[in-house]
Each structure stands twice: as structure tokens, then as C-alpha cells.
Design an enzyme around this catalytic site. Structure first.
Site, PDB file in Angstrom:
ATOM      1  N   ASP A 264      28.118 -39.539  42.818  1.00 11.05           N
ATOM      2  CA  ASP A 264      28.251 -39.268  41.389  1.00 11.05           C
ATOM      3  C   ASP A 264      26.918 -39.288  40.652  1.00 11.05           C
ATOM      4  OD1 ASP A 264      30.957 -39.252  41.901  1.00 11.05           O
ATOM      5  OD2 ASP A 264      31.254 -41.333  41.288  1.00 11.05           O
ATOM      6  N   ARG A 308      33.174 -38.282  38.583  1.00  8.27           N
ATOM      7  CA  ARG A 308      33.852 -39.235  37.697  1.00  8.27           C
ATOM      8  C   ARG A 308      33.388 -39.028  36.251  1.00  8.27           C
ATOM      9  NH1 ARG A 308      33.783 -45.178  40.183  1.00  8.27           N
ATOM     10  NH2 ARG A 308      31.540 -44.775  40.202  1.00  8.27           N
ATOM     11  N   ARG A 396      40.102 -17.304  38.600  1.00 11.15           N
ATOM     12  CA  ARG A 396      40.542 -18.168  39.685  1.00 11.15           C
ATOM     13  C   ARG A 396      39.941 -19.566  39.520  1.00 11.15           C
ATOM     14  NH1 ARG A 396      43.401 -14.435  40.099  1.00 11.15           N
ATOM     15  NH2 ARG A 396      43.818 -13.112  41.908  1.00 11.15           N
ATOM     16  N   ARG A 577      -1.086 -13.330  50.827  1.00 15.94           N
ATOM     17  CA  ARG A 577      -1.938 -14.506  50.963  1.00 15.94           C
ATOM     18  C   ARG A 577      -3.416 -14.177  50.717  1.00 15.94           C
ATOM     19  NH1 ARG A 577       0.058 -18.308  55.897  1.00 15.94           N
ATOM     20  NH2 ARG A 577      -1.660 -19.509  55.014  1.00 15.94           N
ATOM     21  N   GLY A 680       2.749 -26.076  58.073  1.00 23.00           N
ATOM     22  CA  GLY A 680       2.124 -27.019  57.156  1.00 23.00           C
ATOM     23  C   GLY A 680       0.613 -26.910  57.119  1.00 23.00           C
TER      24      GLY A 680
END
Length: 892
Positions: A264, A308, A396, A577, A680
Site C-alpha cells: 500500500d 486501502r 469495462r 552516441r 555499464g
């Protein structure tokens, strides 16, 4: 590669160097070798946080008499009152890097999960169990939450199945599993006095007086009450003859720490709770799937999500999914909202949209307190929104339900939950720990929260909503929540959806390597630019396109042209690049002038930043470069300055983790060593965090280098663990530029040569799929927030004064977080800027100053927050028995 010689857990030979009850850890520093100098730089970790109150750390004493036991109650209650009722700060950053495991006198530690389950709980459990084992403390898993504490047998603690001592191997293979492998339960019995007394008896029967609980606010509130009543329960148990006075004396207080496990995201004070990111993945997948069928049939869909009384899942998914309307508890609509919603949906259709998607939080209400159901919203749309043929719109309802809570946890829910679990375990193992805190996150920083205050703030949100103070309720949800609500309103209910004729022109472009989320950023920029009265110009193929393509190829972007880009992978504007130099710069400048641009937004990575540096360097020579420019960080490498996260790195990390999961499955029926290579470049973020979330044994990084001694130790480690016939897989993950000599193939060959008949070796180079695919919810949300800040800054620069005073340096907080630079004008030396995210706050800094904080040779920031997790990685992935030269029964 993680730096073992300075780890508090592993010495220079690779053997474990564990802290004991009387001995301090070997060191409190995380050391990483700097390739450029060959010298080690250290980041000293602070000690585990305490309240600073001496009474909280002073052990109480008892004698065998009941009277003395009563005295224990008084002393220990005073001790607990500091933590439970004290006036400590509501939150604080735990440490710049992770603390090493403290010296401890603990014999046992218990861990349980309570309330609703959440993806990522298993990662936290694994971390808690293994951290305790590294400290030579017995970890006990309490099954079925607090109910397991009550149902256990205190007279047979060894054979009882409800509270079980855990071994290293029992925390293996669970990182990728949803739910909680020790079960959870909402126990009513624990709320009673007898239930708590039985729970305390069961803990003491196993010498457990340190507890980590993973659950929601109700579970953590019960934990705080349990700890507060602990001294009184000791007295009763002594009086009833169930424990001895010596036993009570040995365990005078219950030390605990809490982790919030809830999809939640309703716990005030922490940005993300365990399971939220995974739930967003489920919701986002559903929205993307529904969007395609909705557009095909020109239908409307109403989607109800969980949460909730918290609207975070609804709001975040509405923003990342490009939805049209959202209903959340924190901002209930006024009377007549139905008409407003229909009018808003109609405006979207008139602007060119073919479908409508409305998100409803399960706790949504109007300002009169009446619940708003998904079916009611569906009926309103069906009756009020005309379809393409003039008849009522076909609408829907989709209620996602518990699918949001289940399934494989995301990469974030693995590494973040692991870090939380390690820290929570270290906290309660520390004899100086002042109980009463829970741990959470502020962006990339781990924080501790005073439990009672955080719970009170969490409960007050509902009260503020009932009182009509919606602004205060929104404020308690945090900066990100407020940002997303404001941005969503601007994107879905803009003052205009067509650019003003003759308005100032903003160029929007990608540059550098591809990164998921680039399209989300571009779409946000286009819609916001139009809404704010500007004309967005799409620049094709980055700086190469500016230099070589006809000016006519770079044209105005309309609202409808970019609709749907938020969920698209790739880069719809194209990207390259290439960094322009020499004569190319002249052509780039000429194109900018020909397009009559008033400012440029550059969305890209390291090559984009290098290109912008070229423009900044030659501003005096070319008139086209004297306009304002703002960079938005987008790179899977996560190697850009002044931002803890870059757009796309979360998506790439999820690809890495998914590949690791599949690799593990392929090795499950054989004895195999895998060497996995990630992208990386010179930044090891994907390798370390991928190994962290995927459960790899080793990570080889450029930041720390790779030596033959390291490889020799790792091979010996692998051979010992396979020889004991308990290991099926040894997984090493390597950053693509970890070493110029020890390539992935060379490392695999070394392992293969030495593995003999114990295991065979394979390699996996994940490659460019890390750049592909749809952006994750985290990448989309970051893209939206960064672009919003960047465009705001760019417009300020366009409309601001022509001369600005120089600033000596960018504003930094005490943790090197870049804040908004005080230089706000558009003088020639203050026109290029970057945006970034630190501690979940979006800020701007001068481009030239940001470059100063870069290691330009290796194209990465000089300080990288995630390197502080190397010690945690070592602790949780290196079984001390496997590392010991003496070997033993492997548990890995």
C-alpha cells in the site's frame, strides 16, 4: 570487484573474520581501489544509531526473589520508555554507507512476518538470517507471524516447528520468490494479555530477546506494545515459575527493529515500503495490456487498484501508465466530479486520443465520505461519454485484486529489502541499540523512523481527510506524492493542448546511448511545453541529426503525436552516441539558429553530457550555443553526475536480474559456474546491484579492479563449496570494463581449468537487451519528475534576466546532495544546467559544476552511493564455512 581485504567479514586471504561477543569487527570502512591512482579510498561508516540516552543502554538486574523481579520491571520500563516515548527526531539518515556488523552479546535473534504478505519479504528474511549467522548468533524464523509465537511449545524448543533455528542454506533460493517463506498471519490472540505472555515465554525458552518484525503499521504497533510490556511479563513469568530469575535477569528488555512490508505504501516517513515496486510492475503490465485493446476498440476502461486508504499505487500507476483520470483518497473530488471527469475525457478525445483509462483506488471517496466504486465510475462513463457512433461509450471494469501482491519481486524490492534486512539485523545485534525504530528509505538513503511518531502520522492521514484538510494529508505522503499529483493534473487537464501560434520554441532531443524511459521524458516535455504556452520542436537523431539532417526534419511536435510514448521502449526521436567536434559544431550551431530555438532539453547519457560540454566550451565562438540548455539524465549505466538514479537504470537492472534467475534455473540440475557480464562501461552499478538482487557470489567491478590473487581465492572458494556436494551453482557477475586483461572469457577459463570434475563453467553476456523493452514504472516516474523540473528550469532561464551573478559553487547539503544552485539567471556562464534526483528530491545544478564532480576518464561520478553496499554484498553472499580453508559442510 568487492574489496575483501577491508571487509569486516572476510580477511585478506578470503577466510571469514567474524565479530564476536567481545571482539570488535576488523574495520569499519568500505574500501574501493581507485583505478586512476591505485590508492584505496575509504568511506567510514558511522556507528549504529542510538537515541543517545544512557538509560536505554544500561542493563537492569534482578535477584531470585519476586520483589527483585518487580524491580526489574521498573528499571527496564524506564529503559524502554526512552525508545517508545522519547522525543527523538522523527527520522534520520542511518549512514552514508552500511555499518559493519557490530560486536554483540546476543545468543539468538528472532524474525517474523505479520499481516499481509509483500514481494521482497523473502529478501529481507534472507538478509536477517545470514547477517545473524555471520555474527555467530542463532537466527530463529517464527512461522505464521505472531500466531507462531503463541502456538509454539516453550517446553520443547528444539523440536517445535513454529519457531525454528535457521541455517545458511535455508535462506538460499528465496530471493526470487514472492510472499514470505515463513508464512504470515493476522493474529487476534496476540492482542490479548495472555497471548503476549505466551509469546514472551516462547521467546525466552530460546534465549531470544532481539526481534525483527516485517509487517504493516498494525503489526509494528503491536510490536512496540509487546516490548513496552516485556518487563512486566518477565515478572509474571517468574512468579508463575515458568522462567527463572536468572533467565529474566539475562533478558531484561526486548530489543527490536521493524521493517514495513506493505504494497500500500501507506507508512508515513518512508518513500517506499517493501513490495510497492513489485505491485506497480503488476499494475503497469495490466495498464499497458489494456491500453492496446482499449485503443483498438475506442473503449473506456476503469481499473481498480489496491492500497486501502493510500492512493500511491493508483496515482503512480496513473502517471506511469499515461491514464486520463484518477481517484484517490487523499484528494477526494467535490460534488459534481462526475461531470468534470466526463468533460476531461471528452477533451482528451478531441485532442486525438482513441481510448480512456480511469484509475480508481480501492479506498476512494468523495468529499462527503461516500465510497466511489469502480463500477459506479464505469456507469458514469457509459452514460455520459458518447462513443464514435454517438451511442454511449462501451466501458469495462477491471479489478486487479491480489495479483498486485503476488509474483516474483522486482529488482528494487530485492536489493532494497536486502539492505533493510541487513541494517535491521545489525541494529538489534548492537548492544547499544535503542529500540523503537523502523527502517525505510528516502530515495537512495536508508533512514530510521521513530515508530510511534511514524504510526501516529500514518493514522493522522485518514483523520485529516475526514476533517477536509486535504493539503495536509497530501503533505504527509511526501514530496514524490505531491509532485506526481501536480504533474498528473497538468498532463491530463492542461489549459491548452495546442501550442500557441508564435510562441517561443523549445527543442527536445535525445543523445547518447539508448535508455528505457527516454520516450516518457520526451512525451512529458512535449505536453508540458504546450500546456505552458511554448512550441515543442522534435530534434531527430541527436547532435548528429542537427549537424547532418535537413532543418525541415526537425519539426513541431503535437499533443497527439506523442500520445502513448510513455510506455514505449526505444527512442522515438532517435539518438546517437556521437559527440560533435570541429566543423560539426558549426553545423550544429547553424541548425539551432535556423530552427529559431529559445532553449533545448537534452535527454541522454554520458555521450550527451560530453556533447553538451563541447557546446559549452565553444559558446563564445558560436551564437547557436548561447541559448539555455538543460540536461535530463538517461543512462542504463547510472553513471551521471548529481543524480543517484538515471532514467533507464532500473529497467536494465530488472533485465539483469531476470537473466540471473533464468541462469540459476538452467544450472539447477548440474554443477556449474557461470560468469555473467553486464553493461555499464566503467560504472559497476548494474554488476553490483544485479549480483546483490540476484544472489551472486561475486561481483567484479572496475571501481575496485580484478587481481590474480582475488581470482585465485574465488576459485578456491568455489572448489571447496562444490566439493562438499551442496552447491549446484557458483555465480560471478562482471562489469563489462572491470578489467582490460581479465575478460569474461579469461575468468571463465580460469574457473574451468581449476574446476576439474567438480563443476563446468559457462559464460553469459547479457548485451543490448539491457537497453531494450518497455520502461519500468520506476523509470517512467523518474522520467516524469526529472523532465518536469528540467522544463521548469529551462523556462525560467528563457524568461529570466540576461545577466546573472557568478556563484562560487553549487549548493550542497551535508551529504554532498546537490541542491538548487542559487545562480538563477541566464548569463552566458549560467545557461547550461542538469537535473537530478537525490534522496528522492529533484534539483538542478550548474552543468560545469556537475562535470567537476565527475571522473571524466572513467565517465562516472567521483562519489557513487551504491559502493557503500559492497560490505553487505560480502556478508550475505559469502558463507563463512565455504570461505574457510578448512572447509566443512557447505551450507550455501
Amino acid at each position: 570487484m568487492t574489496s575483501r581485504p577491508t571487509s569486516p567479514l572476510v580477511n585478506a586471504t578470503g577466510a571469514p573474520s567474524l565479530p564476536t561477543a567481545t571482539g570488535a569487527p576488523a574495520t569499519g570502512q568500505a574500501s574501493v581501489t581507485t583505478p586512476t591512482t591505485g590508492q584505496a579510498t575509504s568511506a567510514t561508516a558511522t556507528s549504529s544509531p542510538t537515541t543517545g540516552q544512557p538509560s536505554a543502554n544500561a542493563p537492569a538486574t534482578v535477584t531470585a526473589s519476586s520483589t527483585a523481579a518487580t524491580a526489574l520491571t521498573t528499571a527496564a520500563t524506564a529503559s524502554n520508555s526512552v525508545a517508545i516515548d522519547g522525543s527523538a527526531a522523527s527520522q534520520s539518515v542511518v549512514a552514508a554507507v552500511s555499518d559493519p556488523i557490530p560486536a554483540t552479546s546476543a545468543q539468538s535473534i528472532g524474525v517474523l512476518t505479520s499481516g499481509g504478505d509483500a514481494p521482497g519479504m523473502n529478501a529481507a528474511l534472507r538478509a536477517i538470517i545470514r547477517t545473524a549467522l555471520q555474527a555467530d548468533v542463532t537466527p530463529y524464523a517464527i512461522h505464521e507471524g505472531y500466531q507462531g509465537l503463541i502456538d509454539a511449545d516453550p517446553r520443547n524448543p528444539v523440536t517445535d516447528e513454529h519457531i525454528k533455528a535457521m541455517a545458511w542454506s535455508q535462506a538460499s533460493g528465496i530471493l526470487n520468490r514472492g510472499g514470505t517463506f515463513i508464512g504470515t498471519f493476522r493474529s487476534k490472540a496476540f492482542e490479548t494479555e495472555d497471548g503476549m505472555l505466551t509469546a514472551a515465554w516462547n521467546l525466552l525458552a530460546r534465549d531470544i530477546d532481539r526481534l525483527v518484525v516485517i509487517g504493516g503499521d498494525g503489526s509494528l504497533t503491536g510490536l512496540a506494545l509487546f516490548a513496552k510490556r516485556w518487563p512486566d511479563m518477565l515478572t509474571k513469568l517468574v512468579d508463575q515459575g515458568k522462567i527463572t530469575a536468572d533467565k529474566a535477569k539475562a533478558h531484561p528488555r526486548l530489543m527490536f527493529s521493524g521493517l514495513v512490508g506493505s504494497i500500500d505504501n501507506d507508512f508515513v516517513g518512508t518513500d517506499m515500503t517493501i513490495g510497492v515496486d513489485s505491485a506497480l510492475h503488476r499494475i503497469q503490465d495490466a495498464i499497458d495490456a489494456i491500453a492496446s485493446t482499449a485503443a483498438s476498440h475506442q473503449r473506456s476502461f476503469v481499473i481498480e487498484v489496491m492500497g486501502r486508504n493510500c492512493g500511491y499505487l493508483a496515482l503512480a500507476s496513473a502517471v506511469s501508465g499515461g491514464c486520463d483520470y484518477v481517484l484517490i483518497p487523499e484528494d477526494p473530488p467535490a460534488m459534481g466530479w462526475e461531470t468534470e471527469m466526463i468533460e476531461q475525457l471528452q477533451r482528451s478525445r478531441q485532442a486525438g486520443r482513441k481510448d480512456s483509462i480511469v484509475i480508481v483506488a480501492e479506498g476512494a471517496r468523495d468529499q462527503q465520505g461516500q465510497p466511489i466504486s469502480a463500477q459506479y465510475v464505469c456507469d458514469v462513463i457509459s452514460q455520459g461519454l458518447p462513443g464514435p457512433d454517438g451511442d454511449p461509450e462501451e466501458t469495462r471494469v477491471t479489478i486487479l485484486g491480489h495479483v498486485q501482491r503476488g509474483g516474483t519481486p522486482s529488482a528494487y524490492d530485492r536489493w532494497a529489502s536486502t539492505w533493510l534486512g541487513y541494517t535491521a539485523a545489525c541494529a538489534v545485534l548492537d548492544d547499544a541499540w535503542s529500540t523503537g525504530y523502523v527502517f525505510g528509505f528516502r530515495g537512495e538513503k536508508l533512514i530510521k523512523l521513530e515508530l510511534q511518531q511514524a504510526v501516529a502520522d500514518t493514522h493522522s492521514v485518514r483523520q485529516l481527510i475526514d476533517q477536509g484538510d486535504y493539503a495536509a494529508a497530501m503533505a504527509l505522503r511526501g514530496d514524490e506524492f505531491a509532485d506526481l499529483k501536480r504533474i498528473f493534473t497538468e498532463l491530463t487537464a492542461p489549459p491548452r493542448s495546442v501550442a500557441l501560434p508564435g510562441s517561443r520554441r523549445i527543442g527536445i532531443m535525445h543523445a547518447g546511448a539508448l535508455s528505457p524511459g527516454m520516450n516518457t521524458a520526451a512525451k512529458t516535455a512535449v505536453w508540458q511545453a504546450i500546456a505552458r504556452g511554448y512550441t515543442p520542436i522534435g530534434i531527430r537523431d541527436g547532435f548528429v541529426g542537427l549537424a547532418d539532417r535537413p532543418v525541415s526534419d526537425h519539426a513541431e511536435l503535437t499533443w497527439a503525436m506523442v500520445d502513448g510514448w510513455n510506455q514505449e521502449g526505444g527512442a522515438m526521436l532517435g539518438t546517437r552516441r556521437h559527440v560533435p567536434v570541429d566543423q560539426e559544431l558549426e553545423r550544429v550551431s547553424a541548425a539551432i539558429l535556423a530552427l529559431k530555438l529559445d532553449g533545448i532539453l537534452v535527454i541522454g547519457g554520458g555521450d550527451a553530457y560530453d556533447a553538451v560540454a563541447q557546446l559549452e566550451r565553444r559558446r563564445a565562438d558560436y551564437g547557436g550555443f548561447r541559448l539555455p540548455l538543460v540536461c535530463v539524465p538517461a543512462s542504463i549505466d547510472n553513471n551521471l553526475p548529481d543524480s543517484a538514479m538515471s532514467i533507464g537504470c532500473d529497467g536494465a537492472l530488472n533485465v539483469v536480474v531476470d537473466c540471473i534467475d533464468k541462469t540459476k534455473l538452467s544450472a539447477s540440475a548440474s554443477h556449474r559456474c557461470f560468469v555473467v557480464e553486464t553493461m555499464g562501461r566503467y560504472c559497476g552499478y548494474l554488476a553490483l546491484m544485479g549480483g546483490f538482487a540476484g544472489g551472486a557470489e561475486q561481483a567484479y567491478l572496475n571501481e575496485s579492479g580484478v587481481s590474480l590473487d582475488d581470482l585465485s581465492n574465488d576459485i578456491a572458494w568455489a572448489k571447496r563449496s562444490f566439493a562438499n556436494q551442496q552447491r549446484n551453482l557458483f555465480l560471478a557477475i562482471r562489469n563489462e570494463q572491470a578489467s582490460p586483461n581479465y575478460s569474461t572469457e579469461v575468468i571463465a577459463a580460469l574457473f574451468g581449468q581449476e574446476g576439474e570434475d567438480l563443476f563446468d563453467t559457462r559464460t553469459l553476456t547479457i548485451g543490448h537487451i539491457q537497453q531494450g523493452g518497455a520502461p519500468t514504472p520506476a523509470d517512467r516516474l523518474l522520467a516524469v519528475r526529472l523532465t518536469d523540473k528540467a522544463l521548469t528550469k529551462l523556462i525560467d532561464l528563457i524568461t529570466g534576466p540576461t545577466i546573472a551573478p557568478e556563484s562560487s559553487q553549487s549548493a550542497l547539503d551535508d551529504d554532498d546532495t546537490v541542491l538548487d544552485d542559487p545562480t538563477d539567471g541566464v548569463g552566458i556562464d549560467a545557461r547550461y544546467w542538469v537535473v537530478g534526483s537525490r534522496k528522492n528530491q529533484i534539483s538542478c545544478s550548474r552543468f560545469s559544476r556537475a562535470r567537476e564532480r565527475m571522473d571524466l576518464e572513467h565517465q562516472r561520478p567521483r562519489k557513487q552511493w551504491w559502493l557503500g553496499l559492497t560490505e553487505v554484498f560480502d556478508c550475505l553472499n559469502r558463507n563463512p564455512i565455504d570461505l574457510s580453508p578448512a572447509g566443512g559442510a557447505a551450507q550455501s
